[in-house]
Scaffold this motif. Sequence first.
Motif, mmCIF file in Angstrom:
data_model
loop_
_atom_site.group_PDB
_atom_site.id
_atom_site.type_symbol
_atom_site.label_atom_id
_atom_site.label_comp_id
_atom_site.label_asym_id
_atom_site.label_seq_id
_atom_site.Cartn_x
_atom_site.Cartn_y
_atom_site.Cartn_z
ATOM 1 N N ARG A 29 40.298 38.405 36.904
ATOM 2 C CA ARG A 29 40.333 37.064 35.317
ATOM 3 C C ARG A 29 39.956 35.944 35.544
ATOM 4 N NH1 ARG A 29 37.947 41.702 35.073
ATOM 5 N NH2 ARG A 29 38.175 43.505 33.578
ATOM 6 N N VAL A 30 41.307 35.331 36.309
ATOM 7 C CA VAL A 30 41.494 34.586 36.741
ATOM 8 C C VAL A 30 39.992 33.510 36.886
ATOM 9 C CG1 VAL A 30 42.142 32.713 37.893
ATOM 10 C CG2 VAL A 30 43.736 34.215 36.284
ATOM 11 N N ALA A 31 39.268 34.265 37.787
ATOM 12 C CA ALA A 31 38.176 33.965 38.774
ATOM 13 C C ALA A 31 37.250 33.744 37.786
ATOM 14 C CB ALA A 31 37.680 34.524 39.844
ATOM 15 N N GLU A 32 37.209 35.247 36.982
ATOM 16 C CA GLU A 32 36.007 35.005 35.429
ATOM 17 C C GLU A 32 36.922 33.927 34.518
ATOM 18 O OE1 GLU A 32 36.102 39.251 34.418
ATOM 19 O OE2 GLU A 32 35.718 39.888 35.988
ATOM 20 N N ALA A 33 37.224 33.954 34.161
ATOM 21 C CA ALA A 33 38.073 32.956 33.309
ATOM 22 C C ALA A 33 37.441 31.662 34.538
ATOM 23 C CB ALA A 33 39.370 32.838 32.565
ATOM 24 N N LEU A 34 37.504 30.557 35.005
ATOM 25 C CA LEU A 34 37.505 29.656 35.913
ATOM 26 C C LEU A 34 35.736 29.320 35.634
ATOM 27 C CD1 LEU A 34 40.256 29.777 38.214
ATOM 28 C CD2 LEU A 34 39.692 27.966 36.267
ATOM 29 N N GLY A 35 35.359 30.985 35.400
ATOM 30 C CA GLY A 35 33.511 30.786 35.673
ATOM 31 C C GLY A 35 32.984 30.307 34.496
ATOM 32 N N SER A 36 33.760 30.613 33.248
ATOM 33 C CA SER A 36 33.252 31.037 32.074
ATOM 34 C C SER A 36 33.025 29.387 31.749
ATOM 35 C CB SER A 36 34.281 32.235 31.063
ATOM 36 O OG SER A 36 33.588 33.236 31.305
ATOM 37 N N LEU A 37 34.888 28.820 31.700
ATOM 38 C CA LEU A 37 35.249 27.742 31.728
ATOM 39 C C LEU A 37 34.141 25.983 32.155
ATOM 40 C CD1 LEU A 37 39.399 27.675 31.748
ATOM 41 C CD2 LEU A 37 37.600 26.312 29.777
ATOM 42 N N SER A 38 33.560 26.954 33.178
ATOM 43 C CA SER A 38 33.238 25.986 33.890
ATOM 44 C C SER A 38 32.029 25.661 33.417
ATOM 45 C CB SER A 38 32.688 26.269 36.124
ATOM 46 O OG SER A 38 31.711 25.231 36.331
ATOM 47 N N LEU A 51 32.577 21.306 37.710
ATOM 48 C CA LEU A 51 33.123 21.184 39.184
ATOM 49 C C LEU A 51 34.084 21.855 39.627
ATOM 50 C CD1 LEU A 51 30.956 21.154 41.229
ATOM 51 C CD2 LEU A 51 31.602 18.654 41.480
ATOM 52 N N ARG A 52 35.099 20.948 38.750
ATOM 53 C CA ARG A 52 37.021 21.402 39.051
ATOM 54 C C ARG A 52 37.347 22.412 38.990
ATOM 55 N NH1 ARG A 52 37.723 16.066 37.230
ATOM 56 N NH2 ARG A 52 39.352 17.381 35.168
ATOM 57 N N TYR A 53 36.586 23.455 37.658
ATOM 58 C CA TYR A 53 36.852 24.962 37.392
ATOM 59 C C TYR A 53 36.409 26.273 38.223
ATOM 60 C CZ TYR A 53 39.204 24.224 32.734
ATOM 61 O OH TYR A 53 39.874 23.436 32.400
ATOM 62 N N ALA A 54 34.896 25.441 38.861
ATOM 63 C CA ALA A 54 33.921 25.834 39.120
ATOM 64 C C ALA A 54 34.838 26.644 40.723
ATOM 65 C CB ALA A 54 32.298 25.284 39.590
ATOM 66 N N ASP A 55 34.355 24.991 41.253
ATOM 67 C CA ASP A 55 35.616 25.072 42.806
ATOM 68 C C ASP A 55 37.073 25.803 43.158
ATOM 69 O OD1 ASP A 55 33.676 23.098 43.834
ATOM 70 O OD2 ASP A 55 34.860 21.363 43.712
ATOM 71 N N GLU A 56 37.486 26.170 41.914
ATOM 72 C CA GLU A 56 38.909 26.185 41.947
ATOM 73 C C GLU A 56 38.086 28.375 41.828
ATOM 74 O OE1 GLU A 56 43.034 27.422 39.105
ATOM 75 O OE2 GLU A 56 41.944 25.661 38.416
ATOM 76 N N GLY A 57 37.520 28.545 41.001
ATOM 77 C CA GLY A 57 37.377 29.784 40.862
ATOM 78 C C GLY A 57 36.281 30.418 42.365
ATOM 79 N N ILE A 58 36.114 29.135 42.940
ATOM 80 C CA ILE A 58 35.143 29.984 44.147
ATOM 81 C C ILE A 58 37.093 30.225 45.520
ATOM 82 C CG2 ILE A 58 34.314 28.970 46.265
ATOM 83 C CD1 ILE A 58 32.332 27.474 44.452
ATOM 84 N N ALA A 59 37.831 29.628 45.689
ATOM 85 C CA ALA A 59 38.724 29.013 45.922
ATOM 86 C C ALA A 59 39.423 30.963 45.991
ATOM 87 C CB ALA A 59 40.080 28.270 46.041
ATOM 88 N N VAL A 60 39.658 31.245 44.161
ATOM 89 C CA VAL A 60 40.597 32.622 44.179
ATOM 90 C C VAL A 60 39.314 33.435 44.346
ATOM 91 C CG1 VAL A 60 41.032 33.543 42.010
ATOM 92 C CG2 VAL A 60 41.540 31.281 42.761
ATOM 93 N N ALA A 61 38.585 33.842 44.181
ATOM 94 C CA ALA A 61 36.769 34.800 44.658
ATOM 95 C C ALA A 61 37.568 34.785 45.937
ATOM 96 C CB ALA A 61 35.768 34.223 43.982
ATOM 97 N N SER A 62 37.776 33.486 46.590
ATOM 98 C CA SER A 62 37.414 33.816 48.254
ATOM 99 C C SER A 62 39.012 34.751 49.043
ATOM 100 C CB SER A 62 37.472 32.275 48.731
ATOM 101 O OG SER A 62 37.627 32.270 50.051
ATOM 102 N N ASP A 63 40.016 34.048 48.279
ATOM 103 C CA ASP A 63 41.412 34.813 48.146
ATOM 104 C C ASP A 63 41.163 35.871 48.184
ATOM 105 O OD1 ASP A 63 42.611 32.192 49.240
ATOM 106 O OD2 ASP A 63 43.517 31.571 46.885
ATOM 107 N N LEU A 64 40.355 36.543 47.208
ATOM 108 C CA LEU A 64 40.153 38.277 47.308
ATOM 109 C C LEU A 64 39.797 38.757 47.653
ATOM 110 C CD1 LEU A 64 40.448 37.761 42.761
ATOM 111 C CD2 LEU A 64 41.904 38.897 43.758
ATOM 112 N N GLY A 65 38.423 38.271 48.228
ATOM 113 C CA GLY A 65 37.654 38.591 49.024
ATOM 114 C C GLY A 65 36.590 39.062 48.266
ATOM 115 N N SER A 66 35.864 38.287 47.256
ATOM 116 C CA SER A 66 34.883 38.732 46.158
ATOM 117 C C SER A 66 34.075 38.109 46.248
ATOM 118 C CB SER A 66 35.159 39.771 44.671
ATOM 119 O OG SER A 66 34.394 39.198 43.877
ATOM 120 N N ARG A 67 33.407 38.953 47.293
ATOM 121 C CA ARG A 67 31.992 37.997 48.035
ATOM 122 C C ARG A 67 31.147 37.400 46.706
ATOM 123 N NH1 ARG A 67 30.390 37.298 53.422
ATOM 124 N NH2 ARG A 67 28.061 37.355 52.466
#
Length: 127
Positions: A29-38, A51-67
């Motif tokens: 849900r953190v990744a989803e909220a970051l996408g919404s904020l972006s 862009l910062r929110y998108a980049d943080e969301g990418i990092a969280v999604a990558s850590d989770l392994g959610s392609r």
Amino acid sequence: HRRRGDVGAACRAHGEALALFREMGDRVRVAEALGSLSIDERERGDLALALRYADEGIAVASDLGSRAAEAEGHFLRAETLRRQGREPEAATALQRAAELAAGNHQELLAKNGFYTYLYNVQYKELV
């Protein structure tokens, strides 16, 4: 809120949700909220923050392994880069989104037609 034209309220609501999800440890849900904020910040015109929110969301999604979530993050990144006039970087981000999207068609289609939009509009325009 955003759909009703109140982007400020959307930013506040998504910011509160982000804080709550962080507190709960719900990284999906953190990744989803970051996408919404972006998206919210892009609509408000704060492209650097978007862009910062998108980049943080990418990092969280990558850590989770959610392609799929990572692909969506790269797509949001590309949209913001395009608005900044950074077309080559936007094309690279869209290419990465397309690579990550491979094999995740159903999940991405459920996310507001992301996959269809990516391939039929943006990807063809920039590559």
